[in-house]
Write a protein that holds these residues in place. Structure first.
Motif, PDB file in Angstrom:
ATOM      1  N   ALA A  96       0.812  -1.223   0.000  1.00 50.75           N
ATOM      2  CA  ALA A  96       0.000   0.000   0.000  1.00 50.75           C
ATOM      3  C   ALA A  96       0.843   1.269   0.000  1.00 50.75           C
ATOM      4  O   ALA A  96       0.297   2.368  -0.034  1.00 50.75           O
TER       5      ALA A  96
ATOM      6  N   PRO B 258      -6.795  -0.945  -6.089  1.00 51.00           N
ATOM      7  CA  PRO B 258      -6.413  -1.395  -4.753  1.00 51.00           C
ATOM      8  C   PRO B 258      -7.352  -2.481  -4.235  1.00 51.00           C
ATOM      9  O   PRO B 258      -8.542  -2.502  -4.551  1.00 51.00           O
ATOM     10  N   THR B 259      -6.803  -3.362  -3.436  1.00 52.48           N
ATOM     11  CA  THR B 259      -7.615  -4.376  -2.768  1.00 52.48           C
ATOM     12  C   THR B 259      -8.324  -3.725  -1.586  1.00 52.48           C
ATOM     13  O   THR B 259      -7.945  -2.626  -1.155  1.00 52.48           O
ATOM     14  N   PRO B 260      -9.353  -4.374  -1.028  1.00 47.28           N
ATOM     15  CA  PRO B 260     -10.025  -3.796   0.148  1.00 47.28           C
ATOM     16  C   PRO B 260      -9.065  -3.523   1.299  1.00 47.28           C
ATOM     17  O   PRO B 260      -9.186  -2.506   1.983  1.00 47.28           O
TER      18      PRO B 260
ATOM     19  N   GLN C 258      -5.875  -2.878   1.041  1.00 46.35           N
ATOM     20  CA  GLN C 258      -5.047  -1.723   0.681  1.00 46.35           C
ATOM     21  C   GLN C 258      -5.829  -0.419   0.837  1.00 46.35           C
ATOM     22  O   GLN C 258      -5.256   0.612   1.192  1.00 46.35           O
ATOM     23  N   THR C 259      -7.121  -0.454   0.567  1.00 45.06           N
ATOM     24  CA  THR C 259      -7.954   0.731   0.771  1.00 45.06           C
ATOM     25  C   THR C 259      -8.001   1.108   2.245  1.00 45.06           C
ATOM     26  O   THR C 259      -7.875   2.286   2.610  1.00 45.06           O
TER      27      THR C 259
ATOM     28  N   ALA D  36      -4.715   2.600   3.127  1.00 49.03           N
ATOM     29  CA  ALA D  36      -4.591   3.979   2.647  1.00 49.03           C
ATOM     30  C   ALA D  36      -5.354   4.947   3.544  1.00 49.03           C
ATOM     31  O   ALA D  36      -4.901   6.071   3.805  1.00 49.03           O
ATOM     32  N   GLN D  37      -6.527   4.519   4.032  1.00 47.97           N
ATOM     33  CA  GLN D  37      -7.284   5.363   4.965  1.00 47.97           C
ATOM     34  C   GLN D  37      -6.517   5.539   6.276  1.00 47.97           C
ATOM     35  O   GLN D  37      -6.511   6.627   6.862  1.00 47.97           O
TER      36      GLN D  37
END
Length: 537
Positions: A476, A492-494, A496-497, A500-501
């Protein structure tokens, strides 16, 4: 304390937004004796040349912070490299500006002004063409050297060309244009970054410089100071630059390596020793660029301590705020530049109203109240509700910060001027300017440690709460290093999301830590003003 009259149109407004915030520019102008053999016949063109030259420094200081995320993305710059992109400029400007002013006095203001503009322009072109972060940092360092030559010379030219009431009007015009360019610089820079490239902000200097040099050669007389020192204080200037460079390098590396690392300890130790040698050189020099006897005045020492602490907080907060707005909140570069507008706008609007407060209440009271209010503004940036909402979060904090700076401006200028003998006023104002720039230099290095360590700790805690596996953490691109701005090509995969958050939240937490340290410095400045500066008699 009956201090000398201070212009209501204070040029602090032209500098607060810039990374190299510089108080007391008005004093540099006012303490220049007119040393022309014949009157200048093209005064307006001469003023236009100084305004264009100063505007380049104002714009360059204010737009680079907004462009840093774009620079990081394209050049894959590390956090340390981003810090040096700003600090290389501040280092040479802050350490050489005093000797640059002496060069203008001795060799001729126009000569040094044009030479500084030429150096600055060549360096700007090199920055625009920089293929990597190292080249950009080198170009920024040369820009700082050029600015150290033409910034004090531009102020001295105004003082030499204009006299009496004309000088006051010229200062007002110079300060007004400077305030506008400083305020609009981040917005215009953001537009260039969004529409073209971050490189455009450096190429913009080339046509401005060509016009400035043409105006200077055709209209500015090559004035000199009649009692200029016979020898320039190069040992002092070089030791100041070397000491600050070593100290800043050690502090910058500490964010990644820790203070226990041998390289960090050696760099900081060398920096401290060389700066101690600088003090000894100044004590023994016949013509020091920083005469130590001016610090015998309690008021002068107190004013410089307030400057150091307040501009330390301001420089650090304004370095990391645009980065946070862009990286964590999704602002464009233009929006991030516009977000900073409340501070210079409030200073510009309220400076006329607050200009007379110094005479009424005295410098001590205002130098305690102003930094205290600015500290509240910094602290408001750390409140939990300052998250995505600009109007409910960032705007009130920046408005309070702008109010605090407005209250501080006039008494700081008055205290510096009134605390030393008249023949030392120019030197005292130059020292105060250098202190403000060095404060921003140290802020980017020291608060970089606060930002990176707070970010890493917050990110680790958030990822643990989300149970994000280590492989997702790596892919990520979470760290604020050379890959932080790299654009992902795959969806992005879940996980990775979620990562990122968490990264965005960690950046917000890191800004809060920086804001709290800035607030503590501002409050400390208010306390020192109350303790050191003498009450009005």
């Amino acid at each position: 304390m009956a201090g000398p009259r201070v212009l209501r149109n204070d040029p602090h407004a032209a500098h607060v937004i810039a990374a190299q915030a510089s108080p007391c520019d008005e004093l540099i102008v006012r303490t220049q004796p007119a040393a022309l053999d014949s009157p200048c016949r093209r005064k307006r063109l001469a003023l236009a040349a100084t305004i264009l030259g100063s505007s380049m420094a104002f714009i360059d200081g204010s737009v680079v912070n907004v462009a840093l995320p774009a620079i990081q993305t394209e050049l894959r710059a590390s956090v340390a490299a981003m810090q040096w992109i700003v600090n290389a400029y501040l280092l040479f400007l802050g350490s050489l500006v005093l000797v640059g002013g002496s060069m203008g006095d001795k060799l001729g203001r126009r000569t040094v002004f044009v030479a500084g503009i030429a150096v600055f322009t060549l360096a700007s072109a090199a920055c625009g063409l920089a293929p990597n972060a190292g080249s950009l940092i080198a170009g920024r360092a040369v820009q700082g050297i050029g600015a150290a030559l033409f910034v004090p010379s531009s102020l001295a030219i105004i003082g030499a060309v204009f006299d009496g009431e004309e000088r006051g009007r010229a200062i007002g015009t110079w300060a007004g244009v400077g305030a506008i360019t400083s305020a609009l610089g981040p917005v215009a820079g953001g537009l260039l970054v969004d529409a073209l490239s971050w490189r455009a902000i450096f190429f913009l200097n080339v046509p401005l410089a060509a016009a400035t040099i043409a105006l200077a050669i055709s209209s500015v007389p090559n004035s000199r100071k009649l009692d200029a020192p016979q020898q320039l204080d190069w040992p002092g200037a070089l030791s100041a630059a070397a000491g600050l460079a070593a100290l800043t390098y050690g502090l910058t590396e500490a964010s990644a390596r820790g203070f226990a690392h041998s390289l960090v300890m050696c760099a900081i130790g060398v920096g401290v020793l060389v700066l101690a040698a600088f003090v000894m050189i100044e004590a023994k020099s016949r013509d020091p660029m920083m005469p130590l006897e001016v610090f015998r005045s309690r008021d002068f020492t107190g004013a410089n301590l307030v400057t150091l602490l307040l501009y330390f907080g301001l420089g650090g907060a304004f370095f990391f705020l645009p980065f946070t707005l862009i990286r964590a909140h999704g602002y464009t570069a233009t929006e991030a530049g516009a977000a900073l507008l409340p501070v210079p706008v409030i200073i510009g609007v309220l400076s006329r109203l607050t200009g007379g407060l110094t005479t009424r209440f005295g410098s001590r009271a205002l130098l305690s109240a102003g930094p205290g209010i600015a500290g509240i503004g910094f602290a408001m940036l750390a409140l939990p509700f300052v998250r995505g909402s600009y109007w409910a979060g960032f705007l009130p904090a920046l408005a309070v910060l702008g109010l605090g700076m407005t209250i501080t401006v006039a008494p700081l200028t008055t205290t510096v001027m009134a605390s030393v003998p008249g023949h030392r006023a120019g030197v005292a104002s130059g020292i105060n300017n250098a202190v403000a720039r060095v404060a921003s230099l140290l802020a980017v290095a020291v608060l970089g440690i606060v930002f990176v360590w707070s970010h890493d700790a917050a990110l680790s805690a958030r990822l643990d709460e989300l149970h994000v596996p280590h492989d997702a953490r790596q892919t990520a691109l979470l760290r604020l290093d050379a890959q932080a701005g790299a654009a992902a090509t795959d969806a992005p995969t879940p996980q990775q999301t979620l990562a990122a958050q968490a990264e965005a939240g960690a950046i917000v937490d890191a800004l809060r830590a920086v804001a709290l340290v800035s607030a503590a410095c501002a409050f400390a400045g208010a306390g020192l003003a109350l303790a050191i500066i003498q009450p009005r008699k």
